[in-house]
Motif scaffolding. Structure first.
Motif, PDB file in Angstrom:
ATOM      1  N   LYS A 160     -43.079 -22.341 -24.516  1.00  0.00           N
ATOM      2  CA  LYS A 160     -41.739 -22.227 -23.939  1.00  0.00           C
ATOM      3  C   LYS A 160     -41.112 -20.882 -24.320  1.00  0.00           C
ATOM      4  CE  LYS A 160     -37.152 -24.386 -23.973  1.00  0.00           C
ATOM      5  NZ  LYS A 160     -36.317 -25.501 -24.491  1.00  0.00           N
ATOM      6  N   LEU A 161     -41.242 -20.505 -25.577  1.00  0.00           N
ATOM      7  CA  LEU A 161     -40.683 -19.240 -26.054  1.00  0.00           C
ATOM      8  C   LEU A 161     -41.258 -18.058 -25.278  1.00  0.00           C
ATOM      9  CD1 LEU A 161     -39.034 -17.614 -28.162  1.00  0.00           C
ATOM     10  CD2 LEU A 161     -41.034 -17.748 -29.667  1.00  0.00           C
ATOM     11  N   GLU A 162     -42.560 -18.083 -25.023  1.00  0.00           N
ATOM     12  CA  GLU A 162     -43.204 -16.975 -24.305  1.00  0.00           C
ATOM     13  C   GLU A 162     -42.611 -16.782 -22.912  1.00  0.00           C
ATOM     14  OE1 GLU A 162     -47.701 -16.906 -26.207  1.00  0.00           O
ATOM     15  OE2 GLU A 162     -47.229 -18.346 -24.633  1.00  0.00           O
ATOM     16  N   LYS A 163     -42.162 -17.856 -22.302  1.00  0.00           N
ATOM     17  CA  LYS A 163     -41.565 -17.755 -20.968  1.00  0.00           C
ATOM     18  C   LYS A 163     -40.197 -17.090 -20.997  1.00  0.00           C
ATOM     19  CE  LYS A 163     -44.006 -21.830 -19.220  1.00  0.00           C
ATOM     20  NZ  LYS A 163     -43.866 -23.224 -18.708  1.00  0.00           N
ATOM     21  N   HIS A 164     -39.611 -17.013 -22.191  1.00  0.00           N
ATOM     22  CA  HIS A 164     -38.286 -16.401 -22.337  1.00  0.00           C
ATOM     23  C   HIS A 164     -38.343 -15.070 -23.087  1.00  0.00           C
ATOM     24  CE1 HIS A 164     -35.802 -19.922 -21.036  1.00  0.00           C
ATOM     25  NE2 HIS A 164     -36.886 -20.587 -21.417  1.00  0.00           N
ATOM     26  N   LEU A 165     -39.545 -14.643 -23.451  1.00  0.00           N
ATOM     27  CA  LEU A 165     -39.694 -13.424 -24.244  1.00  0.00           C
ATOM     28  C   LEU A 165     -40.072 -12.246 -23.347  1.00  0.00           C
ATOM     29  CD1 LEU A 165     -39.768 -12.233 -27.136  1.00  0.00           C
ATOM     30  CD2 LEU A 165     -42.196 -12.878 -27.229  1.00  0.00           C
ATOM     31  N   VAL A 166     -39.241 -11.214 -23.352  1.00  0.00           N
ATOM     32  CA  VAL A 166     -39.463 -10.018 -22.533  1.00  0.00           C
ATOM     33  C   VAL A 166     -39.305  -8.794 -23.428  1.00  0.00           C
ATOM     34  CG1 VAL A 166     -38.607  -8.619 -20.604  1.00  0.00           C
ATOM     35  CG2 VAL A 166     -38.657 -11.113 -20.412  1.00  0.00           C
ATOM     36  N   VAL A 167     -40.181  -7.814 -23.233  1.00  0.00           N
ATOM     37  CA  VAL A 167     -40.039  -6.551 -23.958  1.00  0.00           C
ATOM     38  C   VAL A 167     -39.906  -5.414 -22.958  1.00  0.00           C
ATOM     39  CG1 VAL A 167     -41.219  -7.315 -26.039  1.00  0.00           C
ATOM     40  CG2 VAL A 167     -42.544  -6.320 -24.180  1.00  0.00           C
ATOM     41  N   VAL A 168     -39.131  -4.411 -23.334  1.00  0.00           N
ATOM     42  CA  VAL A 168     -38.861  -3.264 -22.468  1.00  0.00           C
ATOM     43  C   VAL A 168     -39.124  -1.988 -23.254  1.00  0.00           C
ATOM     44  CG1 VAL A 168     -37.076  -1.988 -21.205  1.00  0.00           C
ATOM     45  CG2 VAL A 168     -37.105  -4.503 -21.148  1.00  0.00           C
ATOM     46  N   PHE A 169     -39.942  -1.107 -22.699  1.00  0.00           N
ATOM     47  CA  PHE A 169     -40.064   0.218 -23.299  1.00  0.00           C
ATOM     48  C   PHE A 169     -38.941   1.063 -22.723  1.00  0.00           C
ATOM     49  CE2 PHE A 169     -41.882   4.593 -23.430  1.00  0.00           C
ATOM     50  CZ  PHE A 169     -41.776   4.729 -24.806  1.00  0.00           C
ATOM     51  N   THR A 170     -38.058   1.526 -23.576  1.00  0.00           N
ATOM     52  CA  THR A 170     -36.831   2.183 -23.122  1.00  0.00           C
ATOM     53  C   THR A 170     -37.084   3.568 -22.528  1.00  0.00           C
ATOM     54  OG1 THR A 170     -36.443   3.165 -25.313  1.00  0.00           O
ATOM     55  CG2 THR A 170     -35.503   0.973 -24.880  1.00  0.00           C
ATOM     56  N   GLY A 171     -38.293   4.102 -22.732  1.00  0.00           N
ATOM     57  CA  GLY A 171     -38.583   5.444 -22.253  1.00  0.00           C
ATOM     58  C   GLY A 171     -38.198   6.524 -23.240  1.00  0.00           C
ATOM     59  N   LYS A 172     -37.512   6.140 -24.294  1.00  0.00           N
ATOM     60  CA  LYS A 172     -37.093   7.088 -25.338  1.00  0.00           C
ATOM     61  C   LYS A 172     -37.888   6.808 -26.607  1.00  0.00           C
ATOM     62  CE  LYS A 172     -33.122   8.641 -28.048  1.00  0.00           C
ATOM     63  NZ  LYS A 172     -33.434  10.071 -27.845  1.00  0.00           N
ATOM     64  N   THR A 173     -38.633   7.797 -27.067  1.00  0.00           N
ATOM     65  CA  THR A 173     -39.381   7.632 -28.316  1.00  0.00           C
ATOM     66  C   THR A 173     -38.459   7.900 -29.493  1.00  0.00           C
ATOM     67  OG1 THR A 173     -40.125   9.930 -28.271  1.00  0.00           O
ATOM     68  CG2 THR A 173     -41.546   8.287 -27.244  1.00  0.00           C
ATOM     69  N   ARG A 174     -38.889   7.443 -30.662  1.00  0.00           N
ATOM     70  CA  ARG A 174     -38.058   7.641 -31.851  1.00  0.00           C
ATOM     71  C   ARG A 174     -38.941   7.966 -33.031  1.00  0.00           C
ATOM     72  NH1 ARG A 174     -40.715   4.290 -34.351  1.00  0.00           N
ATOM     73  NH2 ARG A 174     -39.328   2.922 -35.467  1.00  0.00           N
ATOM     74  N   LEU A 175     -38.334   8.569 -34.057  1.00  0.00           N
ATOM     75  CA  LEU A 175     -39.045   8.893 -35.286  1.00  0.00           C
ATOM     76  C   LEU A 175     -38.374   8.135 -36.425  1.00  0.00           C
ATOM     77  CD1 LEU A 175     -41.251  10.550 -36.671  1.00  0.00           C
ATOM     78  CD2 LEU A 175     -39.573  12.375 -37.003  1.00  0.00           C
ATOM     79  N   ALA A 176     -39.035   7.086 -36.885  1.00  0.00           N
ATOM     80  CA  ALA A 176     -38.457   6.212 -37.899  1.00  0.00           C
ATOM     81  C   ALA A 176     -38.263   6.930 -39.233  1.00  0.00           C
ATOM     82  CB  ALA A 176     -39.340   4.981 -38.093  1.00  0.00           C
ATOM     83  N   ARG A 177     -39.063   7.971 -39.463  1.00  0.00           N
ATOM     84  CA  ARG A 177     -39.014   8.649 -40.762  1.00  0.00           C
ATOM     85  C   ARG A 177     -37.626   9.187 -41.074  1.00  0.00           C
ATOM     86  NH1 ARG A 177     -42.935  13.701 -42.579  1.00  0.00           N
ATOM     87  NH2 ARG A 177     -42.411  13.696 -44.788  1.00  0.00           N
TER      88      ARG A 177
END
Length: 384
Positions: free
Chosen positions: A225-242
């Motif tokens: 059920k959770l998988e049917k409500h789970l969506v991910v989006v690549f925002t197109g903007k990369t980031r540097l966590a450092r």
């Protein structure tokens, strides 16, 4: 007969760590002093090939690094000096080079002896190595790619030299490897990507660091059920966590009252999210995800770029909760939607914004297997 070792995440393409609650509590020295608790999903995106690596012995006494699958970059290391940039994370192949030291296949104090790389390989391993790695996740995705890849590489290297190991050993070794690379960071990425399913990882406020991982038990049929409500989006903007990591650690070391208070809230939010999952309560999970994002913004100011805020505002009527993955700043965004199978609706709404970076929308599924290491025998001279 040649032996090839493959370390990969089975039956997936974009296999990654999706942090749902507790992010930043896993980061040294915060976890040393405050303890850590992070809830994560191991996910695949669009059910395709994995992040992974493969390694094999070769008769030539050298080390060959291959970066990527299609049109790969090939780096031949014939002298120890070719490994000198292992601590420069932006240098090509730095992660792979550091892994040879982290696994003790090569000695970190090589500069103190008079032996050459070829002599060392001949005397110690009686062979050279070819190590290839790949990832189909965009750079700066926020899904823990480098740490997961590091875990795959360490597992494969240990296996090819005949050293048995457990996943727990890999999780801690990745921390060591990232210190060698000077990138720092916590333990959530490798736990999230290498251990299967929905799990919680904790560490007590003590040294030496011990990370314990356990699966979160959900009601029967709830993961589907959770998988049917789970969506991910690549925002197109990369980031540097450092960069964000350095800002957060400076504030922590200064004992900023807001940071100390939020660090405690991170763990409270993780425990509340665990309870929501155990109850199978989608609405509460969505609320917890929103709280998680609120905490991330308090920990790292500037982690919400304008383009991400625009996307969040646009799709807010269609979601129960939303957060940027990892430290934020761009990369992937995850959400729990109100309707089942709503990826097309989310895509339509985002496309109406006409964002230059061209964000992409994907359905995510929970990975049930985690890290898999396989051994294949080769009867020819094939190189990968």
């Amino acid at each position: 007969m040649k032996i090839i070792i493959k370390a990969f995440i089975k039956n997936s393409f974009f296999i990654a760590r999706l942090d749902i609650a507790g992010t930043w509590s896993d980061t040294p020295p915060i976890c040393y002093e405050n303890g850590g608790c992070v809830l994560m999903f191991s996910i695949s995106i669009d059910g395709k090939k994995p992040i992974g690596c493969r390694v094999k012995r070769i008769p030539e006494f050298k080390i060959v690094l291959v970066l990527g699958l299609e049109n790969p970059m090939v780096i031949e290391c014939k002298e120890f000096e070719d490994f000198a940039d292992y601590s420069s994370p932006n240098s090509p192949g730095a992660l792979l080079k550091a892994a040879f030291f982290c696994t003790n296949i090569l000695p970190l104090d090589y500069g103190n002896g008079n032996i050459s790389l070829s002599e060392y390989l001949a005397n110690t391993h009686h062979s050279g190595f070819v190590l290839q790695s790949w990832s189909d996740l965009p750079k700066g995705s926020g899904l823990g790619t480098s740490s997961i890849l590091a875990g795959c590489i360490l597992s494969a290297l240990w296996k090819v030299v005949g050293l048995e190991h457990e996943v727990t050993s890999v999780l801690h070794a990745v921390l060591d490897l990232e210190q060698m690379l000077t990138t720092g960071g916590g333990w959530q990425d490798q736990v999230g990507g290498l251990c299967p399913g929905i799990k919680v990882a904790t560490s007590k406020n003590q040294l030496p660091l011990q990370v314990e991982t356990s699966s979160v038990k959900t009601p029967e049929g709830f993961i589907e059920k959770l998988e049917k409500h789970l969506v991910v989006v690549f925002t197109g903007k990369t980031r540097l966590a450092r960069n964000m990591l350095q800002d957060v650690l400076r504030n922590w070391n200064a004992r900023s009252p807001a940071i100390v208070k939020t660090a405690r809230s991170l763990i409270e939010n993780a425990n509340e999210t665990i309870q929501a999952l155990e109850e199978g309560n989608l609405e509460l999970i969505g609320k917890c995800l929103n709280d998680c994002w609120s905490n991330k913004k308090k920990m790292a100011h500037g982690c919400e770029p304008l383009v991400c805020r625009q996307i969040m505002d646009k799709i807010k009527p269609y979601v129960l909760g939303i957060s940027l993955a990892g430290a934020g700043g761009g990369g992937f965004m995850c959400m729990i939607t109100k309707q089942e199978n709503a990826a097309s609706i989310i895509k339509e709404q985002i496309e109406s914004l006409k964002i230059p970076g061209k964000p992409t929308v994907h359905a995510a599924t929970i990975d049930r297997q985690g890290l898999v290491v396989t051994i294949d025998s080769l009867s020819n001279e094939e190189r990968f």
